[in-house]
Motif scaffolding. Structure first.
Motif, PDB file in Angstrom:
ATOM      1  N   ILE A 101     -25.589 -39.870 -24.300  1.00  0.00           N
ATOM      2  CA  ILE A 101     -26.962 -39.398 -24.226  1.00  0.00           C
ATOM      3  C   ILE A 101     -27.120 -38.219 -25.181  1.00  0.00           C
ATOM      4  O   ILE A 101     -26.132 -37.529 -25.447  1.00  0.00           O
ATOM      5  CB  ILE A 101     -27.355 -38.970 -22.791  1.00  0.00           C
ATOM      6  N   PRO A 102     -28.329 -38.043 -25.727  1.00  0.00           N
ATOM      7  CA  PRO A 102     -29.541 -38.792 -25.449  1.00  0.00           C
ATOM      8  C   PRO A 102     -29.525 -40.197 -26.066  1.00  0.00           C
ATOM      9  O   PRO A 102     -29.022 -40.387 -27.170  1.00  0.00           O
ATOM     10  CB  PRO A 102     -30.630 -37.957 -26.133  1.00  0.00           C
ATOM     11  N   MET A 146     -36.397 -41.221 -22.317  1.00  0.00           N
ATOM     12  CA  MET A 146     -35.113 -40.683 -22.764  1.00  0.00           C
ATOM     13  C   MET A 146     -34.131 -40.600 -21.608  1.00  0.00           C
ATOM     14  O   MET A 146     -34.433 -40.025 -20.564  1.00  0.00           O
ATOM     15  CB  MET A 146     -35.273 -39.300 -23.385  1.00  0.00           C
ATOM     16  N   TYR A 147     -32.937 -41.172 -21.803  1.00  0.00           N
ATOM     17  CA  TYR A 147     -31.826 -40.937 -20.899  1.00  0.00           C
ATOM     18  C   TYR A 147     -31.292 -39.550 -21.245  1.00  0.00           C
ATOM     19  O   TYR A 147     -30.856 -39.316 -22.373  1.00  0.00           O
ATOM     20  CB  TYR A 147     -30.773 -42.035 -21.031  1.00  0.00           C
ATOM     21  N   ASP A 148     -31.366 -38.665 -20.275  1.00  0.00           N
ATOM     22  CA  ASP A 148     -31.361 -37.224 -20.501  1.00  0.00           C
ATOM     23  C   ASP A 148     -30.328 -36.552 -19.600  1.00  0.00           C
ATOM     24  O   ASP A 148     -29.821 -37.147 -18.644  1.00  0.00           O
ATOM     25  CB  ASP A 148     -32.774 -36.728 -20.134  1.00  0.00           C
ATOM     26  N   SER A 149     -30.019 -35.303 -19.941  1.00  0.00           N
ATOM     27  CA  SER A 149     -29.276 -34.442 -19.026  1.00  0.00           C
ATOM     28  C   SER A 149     -29.812 -33.036 -19.220  1.00  0.00           C
ATOM     29  O   SER A 149     -29.898 -32.550 -20.355  1.00  0.00           O
ATOM     30  CB  SER A 149     -27.785 -34.468 -19.336  1.00  0.00           C
ATOM     31  N   ALA A 150     -30.157 -32.388 -18.126  1.00  0.00           N
ATOM     32  CA  ALA A 150     -30.758 -31.050 -18.211  1.00  0.00           C
ATOM     33  C   ALA A 150     -29.813 -30.057 -18.877  1.00  0.00           C
ATOM     34  O   ALA A 150     -30.250 -29.150 -19.570  1.00  0.00           O
ATOM     35  CB  ALA A 150     -31.151 -30.560 -16.819  1.00  0.00           C
ATOM     36  N   VAL A 151     -28.524 -30.244 -18.694  1.00  0.00           N
ATOM     37  CA  VAL A 151     -27.557 -29.265 -19.200  1.00  0.00           C
ATOM     38  C   VAL A 151     -27.184 -29.517 -20.666  1.00  0.00           C
ATOM     39  O   VAL A 151     -26.642 -28.650 -21.341  1.00  0.00           O
ATOM     40  CB  VAL A 151     -26.278 -29.262 -18.316  1.00  0.00           C
ATOM     41  N   SER A 152     -27.490 -30.713 -21.183  1.00  0.00           N
ATOM     42  CA  SER A 152     -27.041 -31.113 -22.520  1.00  0.00           C
ATOM     43  C   SER A 152     -27.890 -30.509 -23.634  1.00  0.00           C
ATOM     44  O   SER A 152     -29.111 -30.699 -23.680  1.00  0.00           O
ATOM     45  CB  SER A 152     -27.081 -32.650 -22.628  1.00  0.00           C
ATOM     46  N   SER A 163     -19.777 -43.617 -14.762  1.00  0.00           N
ATOM     47  CA  SER A 163     -19.517 -44.990 -14.330  1.00  0.00           C
ATOM     48  C   SER A 163     -20.738 -45.898 -14.452  1.00  0.00           C
ATOM     49  O   SER A 163     -20.602 -47.103 -14.637  1.00  0.00           O
ATOM     50  CB  SER A 163     -19.001 -44.987 -12.884  1.00  0.00           C
ATOM     51  N   SER A 164     -21.947 -45.323 -14.379  1.00  0.00           N
ATOM     52  CA  SER A 164     -23.143 -46.170 -14.452  1.00  0.00           C
ATOM     53  C   SER A 164     -23.580 -46.451 -15.887  1.00  0.00           C
ATOM     54  O   SER A 164     -24.506 -47.222 -16.126  1.00  0.00           O
ATOM     55  CB  SER A 164     -24.297 -45.498 -13.701  1.00  0.00           C
ATOM     56  N   ARG A 165     -22.908 -45.814 -16.838  1.00  0.00           N
ATOM     57  CA  ARG A 165     -23.412 -45.911 -18.227  1.00  0.00           C
ATOM     58  C   ARG A 165     -23.313 -47.302 -18.854  1.00  0.00           C
ATOM     59  O   ARG A 165     -24.236 -47.698 -19.560  1.00  0.00           O
ATOM     60  CB  ARG A 165     -22.714 -44.874 -19.106  1.00  0.00           C
ATOM     61  N   PRO A 166     -22.200 -48.025 -18.655  1.00  0.00           N
ATOM     62  CA  PRO A 166     -22.165 -49.354 -19.278  1.00  0.00           C
ATOM     63  C   PRO A 166     -23.357 -50.213 -18.853  1.00  0.00           C
ATOM     64  O   PRO A 166     -23.965 -50.899 -19.682  1.00  0.00           O
ATOM     65  CB  PRO A 166     -20.836 -49.930 -18.779  1.00  0.00           C
ATOM     66  N   GLU A 167     -23.719 -50.133 -17.570  1.00  0.00           N
ATOM     67  CA  GLU A 167     -24.837 -50.941 -17.086  1.00  0.00           C
ATOM     68  C   GLU A 167     -26.175 -50.434 -17.637  1.00  0.00           C
ATOM     69  O   GLU A 167     -26.994 -51.201 -18.131  1.00  0.00           O
ATOM     70  CB  GLU A 167     -24.833 -50.892 -15.554  1.00  0.00           C
ATOM     71  N   LEU A 168     -26.372 -49.090 -17.568  1.00  0.00           N
ATOM     72  CA  LEU A 168     -27.656 -48.517 -17.977  1.00  0.00           C
ATOM     73  C   LEU A 168     -27.820 -48.479 -19.490  1.00  0.00           C
ATOM     74  O   LEU A 168     -28.883 -48.794 -20.026  1.00  0.00           O
ATOM     75  CB  LEU A 168     -27.775 -47.080 -17.453  1.00  0.00           C
ATOM     76  N   LEU A 169     -26.764 -48.044 -20.193  1.00  0.00           N
ATOM     77  CA  LEU A 169     -26.900 -47.776 -21.627  1.00  0.00           C
ATOM     78  C   LEU A 169     -26.304 -48.870 -22.511  1.00  0.00           C
ATOM     79  O   LEU A 169     -26.594 -48.926 -23.705  1.00  0.00           O
ATOM     80  CB  LEU A 169     -26.229 -46.440 -21.974  1.00  0.00           C
ATOM     81  N   GLY A 170     -25.445 -49.725 -21.928  1.00  0.00           N
ATOM     82  CA  GLY A 170     -24.750 -50.734 -22.723  1.00  0.00           C
ATOM     83  C   GLY A 170     -25.653 -51.511 -23.676  1.00  0.00           C
ATOM     84  O   GLY A 170     -25.351 -51.624 -24.870  1.00  0.00           O
ATOM     85  N   PRO A 171     -26.773 -52.029 -23.187  1.00  0.00           N
ATOM     86  CA  PRO A 171     -27.641 -52.814 -24.078  1.00  0.00           C
ATOM     87  C   PRO A 171     -28.404 -51.951 -25.082  1.00  0.00           C
ATOM     88  O   PRO A 171     -29.032 -52.488 -26.000  1.00  0.00           O
ATOM     89  CB  PRO A 171     -28.637 -53.468 -23.109  1.00  0.00           C
ATOM     90  N   ARG A 176     -35.124 -39.490 -17.869  1.00  0.00           N
ATOM     91  CA  ARG A 176     -34.310 -40.080 -16.805  1.00  0.00           C
ATOM     92  C   ARG A 176     -32.942 -39.392 -16.809  1.00  0.00           C
ATOM     93  O   ARG A 176     -32.169 -39.583 -17.751  1.00  0.00           O
ATOM     94  CB  ARG A 176     -34.179 -41.586 -17.017  1.00  0.00           C
ATOM     95  N   GLU A 177     -32.677 -38.621 -15.775  1.00  0.00           N
ATOM     96  CA  GLU A 177     -31.474 -37.772 -15.739  1.00  0.00           C
ATOM     97  C   GLU A 177     -30.213 -38.598 -15.468  1.00  0.00           C
ATOM     98  O   GLU A 177     -30.167 -39.388 -14.520  1.00  0.00           O
ATOM     99  CB  GLU A 177     -31.650 -36.702 -14.646  1.00  0.00           C
ATOM    100  N   LEU A 178     -29.191 -38.403 -16.310  1.00  0.00           N
ATOM    101  CA  LEU A 178     -27.884 -39.039 -16.068  1.00  0.00           C
ATOM    102  C   LEU A 178     -26.827 -37.957 -15.839  1.00  0.00           C
ATOM    103  O   LEU A 178     -26.940 -36.844 -16.348  1.00  0.00           O
ATOM    104  CB  LEU A 178     -27.459 -39.899 -17.267  1.00  0.00           C
ATOM    105  N   ASP A 179     -25.803 -38.308 -15.095  1.00  0.00           N
ATOM    106  CA  ASP A 179     -24.684 -37.404 -14.849  1.00  0.00           C
ATOM    107  C   ASP A 179     -23.826 -37.323 -16.119  1.00  0.00           C
ATOM    108  O   ASP A 179     -23.567 -38.338 -16.755  1.00  0.00           O
ATOM    109  CB  ASP A 179     -23.851 -37.950 -13.682  1.00  0.00           C
ATOM    110  N   VAL A 180     -23.394 -36.116 -16.493  1.00  0.00           N
ATOM    111  CA  VAL A 180     -22.559 -36.016 -17.697  1.00  0.00           C
ATOM    112  C   VAL A 180     -21.064 -36.119 -17.368  1.00  0.00           C
ATOM    113  O   VAL A 180     -20.257 -36.353 -18.263  1.00  0.00           O
ATOM    114  CB  VAL A 180     -22.821 -34.725 -18.520  1.00  0.00           C
TER     115      VAL A 180
END
Lengths: 197, 197
Positions: B52-53, B3-9, B37-45, B29-33
């Motif tokens: 997230i999630p 799971m692409y995750d955020s502890a605060v979400s 900027s990294s989301r298109p690369e990480l989550l795009g496909p 896998r923690e992502l910044d909320v």
């Protein structure tokens, strides 16, 4: 089935369109979308959120939220896949529609429709988020003819409802050729009815 | 499951909580909320909405939208009713959560959490709509111990996620005794984990 309805509402149109395609008779009771003073009395016992569409099934039980109503009605029909993963994908698009699409595309249209004055900042914010939603659909449709499983489902109905009238809220669809093709495919489905039917 | 995750979400917490109760292992896998900027690369496909999630099932297939992920995982378990009408009621609450609750209660909390400056007008608008959502839950819980069918389901998980931390966004829960009792019942369910687990 009785539906508390609004002719201008795309959320209500989703249910009207699916019922037309299912051949399910629908008794419509029109409510005002701006003056909501009668809603606690009319809808209070049926839907704590006081929103439309709210339906009353033939056995008297109420149900609300356009996408929940569609999922209920589509169960066991061609409009909702049986496969567990495909059903989850349909739900993914239904939640996308209510969270990332409707609050921008539909609300901008309502502002235009009723001549509601808003600040330039509010308008720009709606536009930016609405364009993000359209871009997400466009990217997805580049690989798929329909939103889920290569065939027409309630996910297409949900996103069609406000996307096809997005220009009324100031969103040009020229930059989205995949969306325009898909809108034409949805409108060509058997039993389709327009939003003002 | 990854799971692409955020502890605060709270949206991510819903999936973490359900997985804990189902005994389903989850790789986080923690992502910044804020910095997306990294989301298109990480989550795009994986998820055109880049939110997230987003999960990747063990067979490699992606799924997004917290409430769609929960519905998928809960299928065939005690956390999602088998009865067609009760399932639709669960969905009604899940859509209510994403449309009428999260955009106000969760966003007010995010503003406070990250010290985001907003106008008094924006803050008042969030507060008014958030209180409407809490009042709707309160009215419903006056007649029911849980949101649907008299027992704990993913509808309760979905609404618990941001309601129990609503005070962090400035919403006092003192005027909502039914909500406070229900929050305690949810937290007492077997396998419960807190948002910061």
């Amino acid at each position: 089935m009785l539906m508390y309805d609004s002719a201008v509402s795309g959320n209500c149109y989703k249910v009207r369109l699916l019922c037309a395609q299912l051949g399910t008779p629908l008794e419509r009771r029109e409510l005002d979308v701006l003056d909501r003073s009668s809603r606690p009395e009319l809808l209070g016992p049926l839907n704590p959120a006081l929103r439309i569409p709210t339906v009353v099934l033939d056995d008297g039980r109420p149900l609300a939220e356009s996408n929940a109503i569609m999922t209920y009605l589509a169960e066991g029909t061609r409009y909702l896949p049986e496969d567990r993963y495909e059903r989850a994908q349909v739900l993914q698009w239904l939640f996308f529609e209510q969270y990332s699409h409707e609050p921008y595309i539909a609300v901008a249209r309502m502002w235009a429709h009723f001549g509601i004055e808003v600040s330039d900042e509010q308008r720009a914010a709606k536009r930016a988020r609405g364009e993000q939603a359209l871009a997400a659909i466009e990217r997805h449709l580049a690989e798929c003819s329909f939103l889920v499983g290569g065939r027409y489902t309630i996910a297409d109905i949900a996103l069609y409802a406000y996307t096809h009238v997005a220009p009324e809220g100031g969103f040009a669809l020229d930059p989205y050729p995949q969306i325009r093709d898909w809108l034409a495919c949805v409108a060509a489905q058997p039993g389709h009815i327009p939003i003002d039917a």
